[in-house]
Write a protein that holds these residues in place. Structure first.
Motif, short mmCIF file in Angstrom:
data_model
loop_
_atom_site.label_atom_id
_atom_site.label_comp_id
_atom_site.label_asym_id
_atom_site.label_seq_id
_atom_site.Cartn_x
_atom_site.Cartn_y
_atom_site.Cartn_z
N ALA A 18 111.00 -42.81 -66.75
CA ALA A 18 109.66 -42.28 -66.48
C ALA A 18 108.87 -42.25 -67.79
O ALA A 18 109.40 -41.86 -68.83
CB ALA A 18 109.75 -40.89 -65.89
N PRO A 19 107.61 -42.67 -67.76
CA PRO A 19 106.84 -42.79 -68.99
C PRO A 19 106.41 -41.46 -69.62
O PRO A 19 106.14 -41.43 -70.81
CB PRO A 19 105.61 -43.59 -68.57
CG PRO A 19 105.48 -43.31 -67.11
CD PRO A 19 106.88 -43.13 -66.60
N ALA A 20 106.34 -40.41 -68.86
CA ALA A 20 105.89 -39.13 -69.42
C ALA A 20 106.59 -37.99 -68.70
O ALA A 20 106.37 -37.78 -67.51
CB ALA A 20 104.37 -38.98 -69.27
N VAL A 21 107.44 -37.28 -69.43
CA VAL A 21 108.16 -36.15 -68.85
C VAL A 21 108.11 -35.00 -69.83
O VAL A 21 108.52 -35.14 -70.98
CB VAL A 21 109.63 -36.50 -68.55
CG1 VAL A 21 110.35 -35.29 -67.95
CG2 VAL A 21 109.74 -37.70 -67.63
N GLU A 22 107.58 -33.88 -69.40
CA GLU A 22 107.58 -32.67 -70.20
C GLU A 22 107.93 -31.51 -69.29
O GLU A 22 107.51 -31.48 -68.13
CB GLU A 22 106.21 -32.39 -70.83
CG GLU A 22 105.82 -33.38 -71.90
CD GLU A 22 104.49 -33.03 -72.55
OE1 GLU A 22 104.10 -31.85 -72.57
OE2 GLU A 22 103.84 -33.97 -73.03
N VAL A 23 108.68 -30.56 -69.81
CA VAL A 23 109.03 -29.36 -69.05
C VAL A 23 108.69 -28.16 -69.92
O VAL A 23 109.08 -28.11 -71.08
CB VAL A 23 110.53 -29.31 -68.69
CG1 VAL A 23 110.87 -28.01 -67.99
CG2 VAL A 23 110.90 -30.50 -67.83
N THR A 24 107.97 -27.24 -69.35
CA THR A 24 107.68 -25.98 -70.03
C THR A 24 108.14 -24.85 -69.12
O THR A 24 107.65 -24.73 -68.00
CB THR A 24 106.17 -25.83 -70.32
OG1 THR A 24 105.75 -26.94 -71.12
CG2 THR A 24 105.88 -24.54 -71.04
N ILE A 25 109.07 -24.07 -69.60
CA ILE A 25 109.55 -22.91 -68.85
C ILE A 25 108.70 -21.72 -69.28
O ILE A 25 108.62 -21.39 -70.46
CB ILE A 25 111.04 -22.63 -69.13
CG1 ILE A 25 111.89 -23.88 -68.83
CG2 ILE A 25 111.52 -21.41 -68.35
CD1 ILE A 25 111.86 -24.35 -67.40
N VAL A 26 108.02 -21.11 -68.32
CA VAL A 26 107.16 -19.96 -68.60
C VAL A 26 107.92 -18.70 -68.18
O VAL A 26 108.07 -18.44 -66.98
CB VAL A 26 105.82 -20.07 -67.84
CG1 VAL A 26 104.93 -18.89 -68.14
CG2 VAL A 26 105.12 -21.39 -68.19
N PRO A 27 108.43 -17.95 -69.16
CA PRO A 27 109.22 -16.76 -68.82
C PRO A 27 108.46 -15.79 -67.92
O PRO A 27 107.29 -15.49 -68.17
CB PRO A 27 109.51 -16.12 -70.18
CG PRO A 27 109.38 -17.24 -71.17
CD PRO A 27 108.30 -18.13 -70.60
N GLY A 28 109.13 -15.37 -66.86
CA GLY A 28 108.55 -14.39 -65.95
C GLY A 28 107.47 -14.91 -65.03
O GLY A 28 106.88 -14.15 -64.28
N ALA A 29 107.21 -16.22 -65.05
CA ALA A 29 106.11 -16.76 -64.24
C ALA A 29 106.44 -16.82 -62.76
O ALA A 29 105.55 -16.79 -61.93
CB ALA A 29 105.73 -18.16 -64.73
N GLY A 30 107.72 -16.92 -62.43
CA GLY A 30 108.06 -17.04 -61.01
C GLY A 30 107.67 -18.40 -60.47
O GLY A 30 107.62 -19.38 -61.20
N HIS A 31 107.36 -18.44 -59.18
CA HIS A 31 107.07 -19.70 -58.52
C HIS A 31 105.90 -19.49 -57.56
O HIS A 31 105.71 -18.41 -57.02
CB HIS A 31 108.31 -20.17 -57.74
CG HIS A 31 108.13 -21.51 -57.10
ND1 HIS A 31 108.19 -22.67 -57.82
CD2 HIS A 31 107.88 -21.86 -55.82
CE1 HIS A 31 107.99 -23.70 -57.00
NE2 HIS A 31 107.79 -23.24 -55.78
N GLY A 32 105.13 -20.53 -57.36
CA GLY A 32 104.03 -20.46 -56.40
C GLY A 32 102.87 -19.64 -56.92
O GLY A 32 102.42 -19.82 -58.03
#
Length: 54
Positions: A18-32
């Protein structure tokens, strides 16, 4: 999704070339609806700009 699954997906995308992959985990953000959209929007737009070459 659990953040571990996000990391696994990113690894799989990179392995597939894949040409562009980034992951940022946002503590406490949850989902949705709990995701802090306004706070993250500058980072989202910066990623899209890099990924799309703008």
């Amino acid at each position: 999704m659990p953040h571990r699954q996000s990391l696994e997906l990113a690894d799989a995308l990179r392995a597939a070339g894949a040409p562009a992959v980034e992951v940022t985990i946002v503590p406490g953000a949850g989902h949705g609806g709990a995701f802090p959209t306004a706070e993250r929007m500058p980072a989202v737009l910066a990623f899209l700009s890099r990924a799309l070459g703008h």
